[in-house]
Scaffold this motif. Structure first.
Motif, short mmCIF file in Angstrom:
data_model
loop_
_atom_site.label_atom_id
_atom_site.label_comp_id
_atom_site.label_asym_id
_atom_site.label_seq_id
_atom_site.Cartn_x
_atom_site.Cartn_y
_atom_site.Cartn_z
N TYR A 161 38.58 42.02 33.12
CA TYR A 161 38.31 42.94 34.22
C TYR A 161 36.83 43.23 34.41
N ASP A 162 35.98 42.58 33.62
CA ASP A 162 34.54 42.76 33.79
C ASP A 162 33.97 41.87 34.89
N THR B 165 35.61 53.16 32.01
CA THR B 165 37.03 53.30 31.68
C THR B 165 37.25 53.29 30.18
N LYS B 166 36.52 52.41 29.49
CA LYS B 166 36.66 52.34 28.03
C LYS B 166 36.15 53.60 27.35
N ILE C 83 38.22 50.18 37.60
CA ILE C 83 36.97 49.56 37.18
C ILE C 83 35.87 50.12 38.07
N TYR D 238 46.36 47.71 30.88
CA TYR D 238 45.26 47.19 31.68
C TYR D 238 44.46 48.39 32.19
N PRO D 239 43.23 48.19 32.67
CA PRO D 239 42.39 49.34 33.05
C PRO D 239 42.99 50.15 34.19
N THR E 178 34.29 47.68 33.12
CA THR E 178 35.23 48.53 32.38
C THR E 178 34.52 49.52 31.45
N LEU F 178 40.52 53.68 28.23
CA LEU F 178 40.85 52.34 27.79
C LEU F 178 40.23 52.06 26.43
#
Length: 557
Positions: free
Chosen positions: A198-199, A171-172, A160, A156-157, A168, A176
């Motif tokens: 999580y967005d 983070t991505k 955020i 999971y993130p 996210t 992520l």
């Protein structure tokens, strides 16, 4: 068969609890929550099967003989025992075993072959889900290895941001994966995770630690929901899954690169040290940093690399061990490709599993200590007994100071438990449970003393009435008066019995003061004495004049 460029094992240690009744979940004992038989039943319904631990090839033989006999009981299924320490399961959806684990990170896609997916379930309430993946992609670089390890292990993130549409996004770009996929041959049981949950803050509030579908759908199968990951919404007859460490899985990685191992093995005569202590890429590989090295201090980098590197076979093989990784870098040789890779897939994987199970179990027991310490009454004592019994079993069955007679195995295992601080945490947990046990014992003694005090108070309360009846006789009023219907006679008869109640009450109050608060007794001693005289003196006068009263009644008749 394609050549293996690297081999990756992502290991997710987690805590599992069976929810019999959501309303009484917090009050349930350790043994009620850790029901390994129900766990087994659920797994068998969701595509898992008990993994065979029979010796079917030379690898199985070599792996089993590597460990001591008592250690093997904590690694392999022991079907002949009433309560096994561990149960091993293998995941086979629709009888298909071949699949792909796909990682999309930024603008790159990494396709790894799934060799197997293993689940180890321990009787301490922890389990380890592990993905065993082969990388056969051509033209792979070490930077790609870093990316695979970093982005493939997230569940999971990590955090955020404030972007209302894509929280996210940042983070991505750093940690992520954009997308994780598990694809099987028939494509019917495929799993895709994009972390879109999580967005939106609304969904995050519902479940802030929603685990990746690549974990929950593997556990549940395609259409089942026996396992849940939301501790806020407990459901009856479900098994709650909670991550123990954080948002990352543990990484085991084998990688071969001749040029890189040669560079790291060079010896600096002036500093009297190998070059790996200054190598940023070795730090990134060891501490699973996908892009940037997470330590800018040169001195700290050097100290960390010295502490976490095992260089017995430097020049040919270099090991790195941290709390989040066990990595091996080796050269392009048949020995490395055949023997060392096999060791990593089998013996070292089992060794890491043991240490992760120990670390996870310690955290579970510590969490139980925290929740139990807030309890009161008899439930406290029963919960402490259950926890203490299971903790002793854990120490005796799952915690080992040594697991093999092989010299290198002893050194690697020692470095593993030292890195994870298992021995220190065991001592701390032992102190916590001992203190909790002492606290529960004091609570139980206090409860027992309260009962004994009341029994003593009641016993003392009977002393004064017993003394009076013994001194004056049991017959307070003449038996002849019992049949007399004269109102005065009945009044005298009941007057004697009415006084028995106040005498007992005053005796009970006096005895409770006497056995209770002494300062309160001193403050009220005068009132107690006056009360006793007020009650007892009329009673004595009544008995002394009993004959005269009866004579007067006779003259009236």
């Amino acid at each position: 068969m394609s050549e293996i460029k690297s081999y990756h094992i992502f290991m997710f240690p987690f805590r599992w609890d069976y929810i019999e009744n959501p309303n009484k979940f917090e009050e349930s004992s350790f043994e009620e929550k850790v029901n390994i038989e129900i766990m087994t039943q659920y797994l068998e319904k969701t595509g898992w099967r008990i993994k065979s631990d029979e010796i079917e090839c030379s690898e199985d033989y070599n792996e089993k003989l590597y460990f001591y006999d008592n250690v093997r009981r904590a690694i392999y299924n022991q079907n002949n025992t009433a309560k096994p320490i561990v149960k091993n399961f293998a995941y086979t959806p629709n009888e298909k075993t071949r699949g792909k684990y796909i990682i999309q990170a930024k603008d790159k896609e990494y396709i790894l072959e799934i060799e197997r997916i293993i689940l180890k379930v321990y009787d301490t309430g922890v389990a380890i889900l592990s993905y065993h993946l082969k990388n056969t992609m051509p033209d792979i670089k070490k930077e790609d290895i870093f990316m695979i390890n970093e982005f493939g292990r997230r569940i999971y993130p990590q955090f955020i941001n404030n972007n209302e549409t894509e929280r996210t996004a940042f983070t991505k770009g750093r940690f992520l994966a954009t997308k994780l996929q598990i694809l099987w041959e028939d494509d019917r049981s495929s799993i895709t995770e994009t972390f879109e949950w999580y967005d939106c803050l609304e969904t995050v509030r519902k479940n802030p630690t929603k685990l990746s579908d690549t974990i929950m759908k593997i556990l549940n199968g395609s259409d089942n929901e026996y396992f849940i990951d939301n501790s806020r919404v407990l459901c009856e007859k479900k098994i709650l899954i909670r991550p123990i460490i954080d948002d990352r899985m543990y990484v085991i990685c084998w990688y071969k690169n001749d040029n890189w191992i040669s560079e790291l093995s060079e010896f600096n005569e002036s500093k009297n040290e190998y070059m790996y202590v200054e190598d940023a890429d070795w730090f990134k590989f060891l501490f699973v940093d996908g892009q940037d090295k997470c330590c800018t201090s040169r001195l700290m980098t050097e100290n960390l690399l010295k502490q976490h590197t095992y260089d017995r076979w430097i020049g040919g093989t270099l090991y790195g061990i941290t709390r989040y990784s066990f990595v091996m870098l080796c050269c392009e040789s048949d020995f490395s490709k055949n023997i060392l890779l096999t060791h990593m897939r089998t013996m070292y994987y089992q060794m890491v599993s043991l240490v992760l199970a120990q670390r996870a179990s310690i955290l579970v027991f510590s969490d139980e200590v925290s929740s139990i310490s807030t309890l009161k009454g008899s439930n406290l004592v029963s919960r402490v007994r259950s926890l203490h019994k299971n903790y002793i079993q854990f120490v005796n069955k799952l915690y080992f100071r040594e697991v093999t007679a092989q010299e290198q195995g002893i050194e690697l295992y020692t470095q593993l438990i030292n890195t994870c601080e298992i021995e220190r945490n065991i001592k701390d947990l032992d102190n916590e449970i001992s203190e909790l046990h002492e606290y529960a014992t004091l609570e139980q003694e206090a409860q027992t003393n309260t009962v004994l005090n009341w029994l003593t108070i009641i016993s003392v309360a009977f002393v004064i009435p017993s003394f009076i009846t013994g001194f004056l006789g049991m017959n307070i009023i003449d038996d002849n008066l019992l049949s007399n219907k004269d109102p005065i006679s009945q009044l005298l008869n009941w007057l004697g019995y009415i006084y028995l109640g106040p005498i007992f009450i005053v005796s009970l109050v006096c005895s409770s003061f006497l056995l209770g608060n002494k300062s309160r007794l001193k403050r009220n001693i005068k009132f107690i004495i006056l009360g006793l005289l007020f009650i007892i003196l009329p009673f004595i006068i009544l008995f002394l004049l009993k004959g005269d009263i009866l004579a007067l009644l006779a003259k009236r008749e």
